[in-house]
Design a protein around this motif. Sequence first.
Motif, short mmCIF file in Angstrom:
data_model
loop_
_atom_site.label_atom_id
_atom_site.label_comp_id
_atom_site.label_asym_id
_atom_site.label_seq_id
_atom_site.Cartn_x
_atom_site.Cartn_y
_atom_site.Cartn_z
N GLY A 75 0.81 -1.21 0.00
CA GLY A 75 0.00 0.00 0.00
C GLY A 75 0.84 1.26 0.00
O GLY A 75 2.03 1.25 -0.33
N ASN A 76 0.23 2.34 0.43
CA ASN A 76 0.88 3.64 0.41
C ASN A 76 1.80 3.80 1.62
O ASN A 76 1.36 3.72 2.76
N LEU A 77 3.07 4.02 1.36
CA LEU A 77 4.07 4.10 2.42
C LEU A 77 3.89 5.33 3.31
O LEU A 77 4.19 5.29 4.50
N ILE A 78 3.39 6.41 2.76
CA ILE A 78 3.12 7.61 3.56
C ILE A 78 2.01 7.29 4.57
O ILE A 78 2.10 7.67 5.74
N ASP A 79 1.00 6.57 4.13
CA ASP A 79 -0.07 6.17 5.05
C ASP A 79 0.47 5.30 6.19
O ASP A 79 0.07 5.45 7.34
N VAL A 80 1.40 4.41 5.86
CA VAL A 80 1.99 3.54 6.88
C VAL A 80 2.79 4.37 7.88
O VAL A 80 2.66 4.18 9.10
N LEU A 81 3.62 5.29 7.39
CA LEU A 81 4.39 6.16 8.29
C LEU A 81 3.46 6.96 9.19
O LEU A 81 3.69 7.07 10.40
N ILE A 82 2.42 7.52 8.62
CA ILE A 82 1.47 8.32 9.39
C ILE A 82 0.80 7.48 10.47
O ILE A 82 0.66 7.91 11.62
N SER A 83 0.43 6.25 10.14
CA SER A 83 -0.23 5.40 11.14
C SER A 83 0.70 5.10 12.31
O SER A 83 0.26 5.03 13.46
N ILE A 84 1.99 4.96 12.06
CA ILE A 84 2.94 4.69 13.14
C ILE A 84 3.13 5.92 14.02
O ILE A 84 3.11 5.82 15.25
N ILE A 85 3.29 7.09 13.41
CA ILE A 85 3.55 8.27 14.24
C ILE A 85 2.31 8.72 14.99
O ILE A 85 2.42 9.40 16.02
N GLN A 86 1.14 8.35 14.52
CA GLN A 86 -0.08 8.73 15.22
C GLN A 86 -0.44 7.77 16.35
O GLN A 86 -1.33 8.06 17.15
N ASP A 87 0.25 6.65 16.44
CA ASP A 87 0.01 5.68 17.49
C ASP A 87 0.80 6.08 18.74
O ASP A 87 1.91 5.61 18.96
N THR A 88 0.23 6.94 19.54
CA THR A 88 0.97 7.46 20.71
C THR A 88 1.30 6.36 21.72
O THR A 88 2.25 6.50 22.48
N LYS A 89 0.55 5.27 21.72
CA LYS A 89 0.84 4.17 22.65
C LYS A 89 2.17 3.49 22.32
O LYS A 89 2.75 2.82 23.15
N LEU A 154 12.40 13.86 9.52
CA LEU A 154 11.46 12.96 10.20
C LEU A 154 12.00 12.51 11.55
O LEU A 154 11.30 12.55 12.56
N ILE A 155 13.25 12.10 11.57
CA ILE A 155 13.86 11.64 12.82
C ILE A 155 13.93 12.79 13.83
O ILE A 155 13.56 12.62 15.00
N ALA A 156 14.38 13.96 13.38
CA ALA A 156 14.48 15.11 14.28
C ALA A 156 13.11 15.50 14.83
O ALA A 156 12.97 15.83 16.02
N SER A 157 12.10 15.42 14.00
CA SER A 157 10.74 15.78 14.43
C SER A 157 10.21 14.80 15.46
O SER A 157 9.64 15.20 16.49
N ILE A 158 10.40 13.52 15.21
CA ILE A 158 9.91 12.50 16.15
C ILE A 158 10.66 12.59 17.48
O ILE A 158 10.03 12.62 18.55
N GLU A 159 11.98 12.64 17.41
CA GLU A 159 12.77 12.71 18.65
C GLU A 159 12.49 14.00 19.41
O GLU A 159 12.39 14.00 20.64
N GLY A 160 12.37 15.11 18.70
CA GLY A 160 12.06 16.39 19.36
C GLY A 160 10.71 16.37 20.03
O GLY A 160 10.53 16.88 21.14
N GLN A 180 1.34 18.07 12.96
CA GLN A 180 2.10 18.86 11.99
C GLN A 180 2.99 17.98 11.12
O GLN A 180 3.15 18.24 9.92
N LEU A 181 3.56 16.93 11.71
CA LEU A 181 4.38 16.01 10.91
C LEU A 181 3.50 15.26 9.91
O LEU A 181 3.93 15.02 8.77
N THR A 182 2.29 14.92 10.30
CA THR A 182 1.35 14.31 9.37
C THR A 182 1.04 15.26 8.21
O THR A 182 1.03 14.82 7.04
N ASN A 183 0.82 16.53 8.53
CA ASN A 183 0.60 17.51 7.46
C ASN A 183 1.79 17.56 6.51
O ASN A 183 1.62 17.64 5.29
N TYR A 184 2.99 17.53 7.07
CA TYR A 184 4.20 17.54 6.24
C TYR A 184 4.24 16.30 5.34
O TYR A 184 4.48 16.41 4.13
#
Length: 190
Positions: A75-89, A154-160, A180-184
């Motif tokens: 599937g769409n790799l952007i969708d996969v990345l977004i699903s991971i970063i939105q999973d706060t758990k 992406l790494i800097a945004s997640i770690e920050g 905001q990272l999802t928007n990006y």
Amino acid sequence: MSTVKERLIEATFHEVFTTGYSAASLSNILNRAEVKKGAMYHYFPSKKDMVLAMIDEKLEQRVEKRWKPVIDADGNLIDVLISIIQDTKGFNLTEGCPLGNLLQESLDQDEDFANILNSILDKWKEIFTKTLQKAKEKNQINKNINIVQCATFLIASIEGAILLSKKSNDNKDFEDCMIQLTNYLNSLRK
């Protein structure tokens, strides 16, 4: 049942993650692992060597376990990345990121730590770079995107974001950053 070495690695991870390398107590590590000091020395000549082994085994595994499946995702790799970063758990927002914590504490203090931590960061960046390259090849993102710069961002945004949440003790900071990272990430789409 885990081996003495595995118990030491696991106990080291918990101690260093909760207290930091400098404050990590060898006594606490040994107690948690239920190992005598002599047995520890059979595997590791020092606390530093034990921590380096833990970084090599535990932290690299954590990065690969969380992010490497993105490369092989259907599937769409952007969708996969977004699903991971939105999973706060999936993120420890109160104690922070074990890799990020060690980077903040140890990177400039010891060349051995710097080398192994930078190696893990490089692998994480490589995972994101390959993911973005695959997304380009699948015509999912714009061709003019500098994927290496994007991977670094992406790494800097997640770690920050994790650091901000740890400092404020509030998941909202992380969630706001991930919006905001999802928007990006969505702006990269073709």
